[in-house]
Design a protein around this motif. Structure first.
Motif, PDB file in Angstrom:
ATOM      1  N   TYR A 122       2.896   5.669  14.698  1.00 47.81           N
ATOM      2  CA  TYR A 122       3.603   4.386  14.756  1.00 47.81           C
ATOM      3  C   TYR A 122       5.061   4.591  15.128  1.00 47.81           C
ATOM      4  N   ASP A 123       5.619   3.651  15.909  1.00 50.84           N
ATOM      5  CA  ASP A 123       7.034   3.736  16.257  1.00 50.84           C
ATOM      6  C   ASP A 123       7.886   3.249  15.077  1.00 50.84           C
ATOM      7  N   GLN A 124       9.183   3.311  15.223  1.00 55.61           N
ATOM      8  CA  GLN A 124      10.094   2.981  14.131  1.00 55.61           C
ATOM      9  C   GLN A 124       9.921   1.539  13.647  1.00 55.61           C
ATOM     10  N   ASP A 125       9.742   0.603  14.568  1.00 61.45           N
ATOM     11  CA  ASP A 125       9.548  -0.797  14.164  1.00 61.45           C
ATOM     12  C   ASP A 125       8.244  -0.969  13.393  1.00 61.45           C
ATOM     13  N   GLN A 126       7.187  -0.319  13.851  1.00 62.94           N
ATOM     14  CA  GLN A 126       5.908  -0.409  13.152  1.00 62.94           C
ATOM     15  C   GLN A 126       5.988   0.252  11.782  1.00 62.94           C
ATOM     16  N   LEU A 127       6.677   1.379  11.686  1.00 62.75           N
ATOM     17  CA  LEU A 127       6.857   2.029  10.386  1.00 62.75           C
ATOM     18  C   LEU A 127       7.634   1.123   9.437  1.00 62.75           C
ATOM     19  N   ALA A 128       8.686   0.493   9.949  1.00 70.52           N
ATOM     20  CA  ALA A 128       9.471  -0.433   9.120  1.00 70.52           C
ATOM     21  C   ALA A 128       8.591  -1.578   8.636  1.00 70.52           C
ATOM     22  N   ASP A 129       7.753  -2.108   9.525  1.00 74.65           N
ATOM     23  CA  ASP A 129       6.847  -3.190   9.138  1.00 74.65           C
ATOM     24  C   ASP A 129       5.858  -2.718   8.080  1.00 74.65           C
ATOM     25  N   LEU A 130       5.371  -1.494   8.229  1.00 73.36           N
ATOM     26  CA  LEU A 130       4.431  -0.928   7.254  1.00 73.36           C
ATOM     27  C   LEU A 130       5.098  -0.768   5.890  1.00 73.36           C
ATOM     28  N   VAL A 131       6.341  -0.334   5.868  1.00 69.45           N
ATOM     29  CA  VAL A 131       7.086  -0.187   4.617  1.00 69.45           C
ATOM     30  C   VAL A 131       7.285  -1.545   3.955  1.00 69.45           C
ATOM     31  N   VAL A 132       7.727  -2.533   4.729  1.00 71.95           N
ATOM     32  CA  VAL A 132       7.969  -3.864   4.159  1.00 71.95           C
ATOM     33  C   VAL A 132       6.661  -4.495   3.701  1.00 71.95           C
ATOM     34  N   LEU A 133       5.612  -4.363   4.493  1.00 71.64           N
ATOM     35  CA  LEU A 133       4.307  -4.914   4.112  1.00 71.64           C
ATOM     36  C   LEU A 133       3.809  -4.301   2.806  1.00 71.64           C
ATOM     37  N   THR A 134       3.957  -2.990   2.668  1.00 73.44           N
ATOM     38  CA  THR A 134       3.539  -2.300   1.444  1.00 73.44           C
ATOM     39  C   THR A 134       4.360  -2.780   0.249  1.00 73.44           C
ATOM     40  N   ALA A 135       5.658  -2.899   0.435  1.00 78.10           N
ATOM     41  CA  ALA A 135       6.517  -3.364  -0.660  1.00 78.10           C
ATOM     42  C   ALA A 135       6.183  -4.807  -1.054  1.00 78.10           C
ATOM     43  N   LEU A 136       5.963  -5.656  -0.070  1.00 75.99           N
ATOM     44  CA  LEU A 136       5.654  -7.063  -0.361  1.00 75.99           C
ATOM     45  C   LEU A 136       4.325  -7.222  -1.085  1.00 75.99           C
ATOM     46  N   ILE A 137       3.284  -6.505  -0.628  1.00 78.66           N
ATOM     47  CA  ILE A 137       1.990  -6.662  -1.290  1.00 78.66           C
ATOM     48  C   ILE A 137       2.056  -6.115  -2.706  1.00 78.66           C
ATOM     49  N   ASN A 138       2.812  -5.050  -2.916  1.00 79.75           N
ATOM     50  CA  ASN A 138       2.957  -4.527  -4.276  1.00 79.75           C
ATOM     51  C   ASN A 138       3.652  -5.540  -5.176  1.00 79.75           C
ATOM     52  N   ALA A 139       4.676  -6.198  -4.681  1.00 81.08           N
ATOM     53  CA  ALA A 139       5.376  -7.212  -5.483  1.00 81.08           C
ATOM     54  C   ALA A 139       4.461  -8.400  -5.777  1.00 81.08           C
ATOM     55  N   THR A 140       3.746  -8.878  -4.765  1.00 80.99           N
ATOM     56  CA  THR A 140       2.871 -10.027  -4.995  1.00 80.99           C
ATOM     57  C   THR A 140       1.681  -9.646  -5.868  1.00 80.99           C
ATOM     58  N   ASN A 141       1.172  -8.423  -5.716  1.00 76.31           N
ATOM     59  CA  ASN A 141       0.099  -7.958  -6.604  1.00 76.31           C
ATOM     60  C   ASN A 141       0.561  -8.007  -8.051  1.00 76.31           C
ATOM     61  N   ARG A 142       1.752  -7.550  -8.297  1.00 79.33           N
ATOM     62  CA  ARG A 142       2.258  -7.528  -9.664  1.00 79.33           C
ATOM     63  C   ARG A 142       2.388  -8.933 -10.243  1.00 79.33           C
ATOM     64  N   MET A 143       2.857  -9.871  -9.431  1.00 80.12           N
ATOM     65  CA  MET A 143       2.933 -11.256  -9.917  1.00 80.12           C
ATOM     66  C   MET A 143       1.542 -11.762 -10.301  1.00 80.12           C
ATOM     67  N   SER A 144       0.567 -11.517  -9.419  1.00 84.66           N
ATOM     68  CA  SER A 144      -0.804 -11.980  -9.675  1.00 84.66           C
ATOM     69  C   SER A 144      -1.405 -11.337 -10.920  1.00 84.66           C
ATOM     70  N   VAL A 145      -1.182 -10.042 -11.081  1.00 90.58           N
ATOM     71  CA  VAL A 145      -1.741  -9.332 -12.240  1.00 90.58           C
ATOM     72  C   VAL A 145      -1.091  -9.825 -13.533  1.00 90.58           C
ATOM     73  N   ILE A 146       0.214 -10.039 -13.516  1.00 96.59           N
ATOM     74  CA  ILE A 146       0.914 -10.496 -14.716  1.00 96.59           C
ATOM     75  C   ILE A 146       0.400 -11.853 -15.175  1.00 96.59           C
ATOM     76  N   VAL A 147       0.172 -12.760 -14.220  1.00 95.30           N
ATOM     77  CA  VAL A 147      -0.297 -14.102 -14.616  1.00 95.30           C
ATOM     78  C   VAL A 147      -1.827 -14.190 -14.640  1.00 95.30           C
ATOM     79  N   ARG A 148      -2.491 -13.065 -14.355  1.00 96.56           N
ATOM     80  CA  ARG A 148      -3.951 -12.974 -14.348  1.00 96.56           C
ATOM     81  C   ARG A 148      -4.610 -13.978 -13.387  1.00 96.56           C
ATOM     82  N   LEU A 149      -4.150 -13.967 -12.149  1.00 93.18           N
ATOM     83  CA  LEU A 149      -4.726 -14.831 -11.133  1.00 93.18           C
ATOM     84  C   LEU A 149      -6.124 -14.312 -10.798  1.00 93.18           C
ATOM     85  N   PRO A 150      -7.146 -15.105 -11.050  1.00 91.80           N
ATOM     86  CA  PRO A 150      -8.515 -14.599 -10.850  1.00 91.80           C
ATOM     87  C   PRO A 150      -8.925 -14.553  -9.379  1.00 91.80           C
ATOM     88  N   GLY A 151      -9.837 -13.669  -9.079  1.00 90.66           N
ATOM     89  CA  GLY A 151     -10.392 -13.570  -7.739  1.00 90.66           C
ATOM     90  C   GLY A 151     -11.765 -14.209  -7.683  1.00 90.66           C
TER      91      GLY A 151
END
Length: 164
Positions: A122-151
């Motif tokens: 991946y080029d630098q822009d794609q790597l940056a997107d991968l880093v931000v995407l990983t950070a965002l999903i981790n943050a949103t996962n944590r919100m969902s787990v804390i409030v026990r959002l069911p699947g």
């Protein structure tokens, strides 16, 4: 099972506004990144599995299927290291995302070898997107787990099949 709290219950509340910004940032990456759409979905699914987020695992499994992802690849995301259905580039993205998700267990965070392998694909822009995407999903996962959002009840948008 019901959620403990609806983060969007008060649309004028600070939490709803802040959580909405996470969604907007994620949509920007998903819609504008040159990181392959399939790779994005695989990364989002894998991080959600690691974090035990039932809601996001439901969302990204169904979104991947609706966008035409093969069932065997969806089913094997949790065992990608032992699977033959992922490209070297996808494997590098999954490794980086896993190490970025498991930072509490991987002293030092993402290792140099994982970073170098991702940088081969991946080029630098794609790597940056991968880093931000990983950070965002981790943050949103944590919100969902804390409030026990069911699947289980998520229904993909009809236009997902036309996703890039």
């Amino acid at each position: 099972m019901t959620a403990r709290l609806n983060l969007f219950g008060n649309p004028d509340g600070t939490a709803a506004k802040a959580a909405g910004h996470f969604g907007t940032a994620s949509k920007t990456i998903l819609q504008e990144s040159r990181l392959p759409a399939a790779t994005q979905k695989l990364v989002l699914l894998r991080a959600s599995q690691i974090n035990g987020d039932a809601y996001a695992t439901d969302v990204w499994t169904k979104n991947a299927a609706a966008a035409g992802e093969r069932t065997d690849r969806i089913n094997l995301v949790s065992a990608w290291r032992e699977s033959t259905v992922f490209t070297d580039a996808e494997r590098a993205a999954l490794d980086l995302a896993e190490q970025g998700t498991d930072i509490a267990y991987a002293a030092g965070g993402v290792g140099d070898e994982a970073w170098a392998e991702a940088a081969r694909h991946y080029d630098q822009d794609q790597l940056a997107d991968l880093v931000v995407l990983t950070a965002l999903i981790n943050a949103t996962n944590r919100m969902s787990v804390i409030v026990r959002l069911p699947g289980g009840d998520y229904v993909p948008a009809p236009d997902l099949a036309n996703d890039k």
